[in-house]
Design an enzyme around this catalytic site. Structure first.
Site, short mmCIF file in Angstrom:
data_model
loop_
_atom_site.label_atom_id
_atom_site.label_comp_id
_atom_site.label_asym_id
_atom_site.label_seq_id
_atom_site.Cartn_x
_atom_site.Cartn_y
_atom_site.Cartn_z
N HIS A 59 -9.40 0.85 5.24
CA HIS A 59 -8.12 1.03 5.92
C HIS A 59 -8.32 1.94 7.12
O HIS A 59 -9.16 2.85 7.11
CB HIS A 59 -7.09 1.63 4.97
CG HIS A 59 -5.69 1.59 5.50
ND1 HIS A 59 -5.22 2.54 6.38
CD2 HIS A 59 -4.66 0.71 5.30
CE1 HIS A 59 -3.97 2.26 6.70
NE2 HIS A 59 -3.60 1.16 6.06
N GLU A 89 -6.78 4.38 8.22
CA GLU A 89 -6.64 5.81 7.94
C GLU A 89 -7.91 6.38 7.33
O GLU A 89 -8.22 7.57 7.52
CB GLU A 89 -5.42 6.02 7.04
CG GLU A 89 -4.12 5.74 7.77
CD GLU A 89 -2.94 5.43 6.87
OE1 GLU A 89 -1.87 5.14 7.42
OE2 GLU A 89 -3.10 5.46 5.64
N GLY A 145 3.14 1.76 10.89
CA GLY A 145 4.15 2.80 10.74
C GLY A 145 4.87 3.20 12.00
O GLY A 145 5.64 4.17 12.00
N GLU A 148 -4.93 -5.24 10.64
CA GLU A 148 -3.89 -4.25 10.89
C GLU A 148 -4.15 -3.56 12.22
O GLU A 148 -4.99 -2.65 12.30
CB GLU A 148 -3.88 -3.20 9.77
CG GLU A 148 -3.40 -3.70 8.43
CD GLU A 148 -3.04 -2.53 7.51
OE1 GLU A 148 -1.90 -2.46 7.07
OE2 GLU A 148 -3.91 -1.68 7.27
N LYS A 204 0.03 4.28 -0.28
CA LYS A 204 -0.61 5.45 0.34
C LYS A 204 -0.43 6.68 -0.55
O LYS A 204 -0.46 6.55 -1.78
CB LYS A 204 -0.09 5.64 1.76
CG LYS A 204 -0.27 4.37 2.60
CD LYS A 204 0.03 4.58 4.06
CE LYS A 204 -0.17 3.27 4.81
NZ LYS A 204 -0.01 3.42 6.27
N SER A 232 3.86 -2.58 10.48
CA SER A 232 5.31 -2.62 10.68
C SER A 232 5.92 -3.96 10.28
O SER A 232 6.82 -4.48 10.96
CB SER A 232 5.66 -2.27 12.14
OG SER A 232 5.30 -0.94 12.42
N ASN A 246 0.86 -1.18 0.00
CA ASN A 246 0.00 0.00 0.00
C ASN A 246 0.90 1.24 0.00
O ASN A 246 1.50 1.58 1.01
CB ASN A 246 -0.90 -0.01 1.25
CG ASN A 246 -1.75 1.24 1.37
OD1 ASN A 246 -1.87 2.02 0.43
ND2 ASN A 246 -2.35 1.43 2.54
#
Length: 253
Positions: free
Chosen positions: A100, A102, A176, A170, A15, A215, A13
C-alpha cells in the site's frame, strides 16, 4: 475474443481504525452481505491485526472474507512488532494487502520487498492484494504509466495467478482526498495493467482481478466499476461506514 471478466472483489481497508467496542459497522456489513445487498461481488474487510480473529469468527459460514493489511516476508524469527503471513492465516484471514502507498511512502518499502511479501502470502495460502500507483508529482510530470509499469514489474511474483494474486491501482494523490481520476484516465491505466499482466503471465493475466482505489464512494462507484478491466474496488474511509461500503459493493448488482 473478449475475455470473461473475473468475479468482482470489493475490499475494505480499515487502516488503523477499529476497536473491539466498536464493531457494529462490521456486523452491519456482514448482515448486508448475507442479505445479498452486494449482488455478485465478493466482499472483503481488512481490519487491524487486533480484530482479525474476532472478525474471522464472526464471518464463519457467511459470504464475507477477512484479510490483513500487511505481513512480514519471513515466516518467523526475531522481528519485533511484525506479523508473518502464517500468523495472519492462523488468525483466520484469507487475504493480505501488500505494498500500500502508505507502506511505500512512510516505511520506504521497495518493489522487491513488496514482491517478497506477496511470495510470503502465497506460501501461507493467502491471496495477496498488491498495491501500485503514482503520486501527484509523478502524475503532473506525465509519468503515471512509467511508475505503474515499474511498480508492477518489480512487485509481481513469478507464477502469480488469479487464485493467489490481486492488483490494486491506487493513485496516491486520490487516496482520502476526495479527488478521483476521470473514467478515461482509469481506463487507460487499467488497460495498461491488463496488457502487462497478459504479457508477463500469458493466459493467466486475464484472470487476475484489478481493483481501483482512491476516493471511491457510493456516488461514483457504479461509473468506476463499469470501466473495462476494473474488477472491483479497494475502499479506504468509506469502508468504515456500512451504508457507504454496501452502497459501493451494490454497484455490482
Amino acid at each position: 475474443m473478449t475475455a470473461i471478466r473475473p468475479r468482482p472483489l470489493v475490499a475494505g481497508n480499515w487502516k488503523m481504525n477499529g476497536l473491539v467496542l466498536g464493531v457494529n459497522e462490521f456486523d452491519a456489513i456482514a448482515t448486508g452481505v448475507a442479505a445479498r445487498e452486494v449482488g455478485r461481488a465478493e466482499v472483503l474487510i481488512c481490519p487491524p491485526f487486533t480484530l482479525i480473529s474476532r472478525f474471522a469468527a464472526a464471518a464463519a459460514g457467511q459470504h464475507i472474507k477477512i484479510g490483513a493489511q500487511d505481513c512480514h516476508p519471513k515466516s518467523s524469527g526475531a522481528h519485533t512488532g511484525d506479523v508473518s503471513a502464517e500468523m495472519v492465516k492462523d488468525a483466520g484471514a484469507s487475504y493480505v494487502i501488500v505494498g500500500h502507498s502508505e507502506r511505500r511512502v512512510c516505511y520506504g518499502e521497495s518493489d522487491a520487498l513488496v514482491r517478497s511479501k506477496a511470495e510470503a502470502a502465497r506460501r501461507a495460502g493467502l491471496v495477496a492484494i498488491i498495491c501500485i500507483g503514482e503520486t501527484q508529482a509523478e502524475r503532473e510530470a506525465g509519468r503515471t504509466i512509467d511508475v505503474v509499469g515499474t511498480q508492477l514489474a518489480g512487485s509481481l511474483p513469478a507464477g502469480a495467478t488469479g487464485a493467489n494474486t490481486v492488483i490494486a491501482y491506487e493513485p496516491v494523490w486520490a487516496i482520502g482526498t476526495g479527488l478521483t481520476p476521470t473514467v478515461d484516465d482509469v481506463k487507460v491505466v487499467h488497460d495498461f495493467i491488463r496488457s502487462r499482466l497478459v504479457e508477463a503471465l500469458e493466459g493467466e493475466g486475464h484472470e487476475l482481478r484489478i481493483l481501483y482505489g482512491g476516493s471511491v464512494k457510493p456516488s461514483n462507484a457504479a461509473e468506476l466499476m463499469a470501466v473495462d478491466n476494473v474488477d472491483g474496488a479497494l475502499v479506504g474511509g468509506a469502508s468504515l461506514k456500512a451504508t457507504d461500503f454496501l452502497g459501493i459493493a451494490a454497484a455490482y448488482r
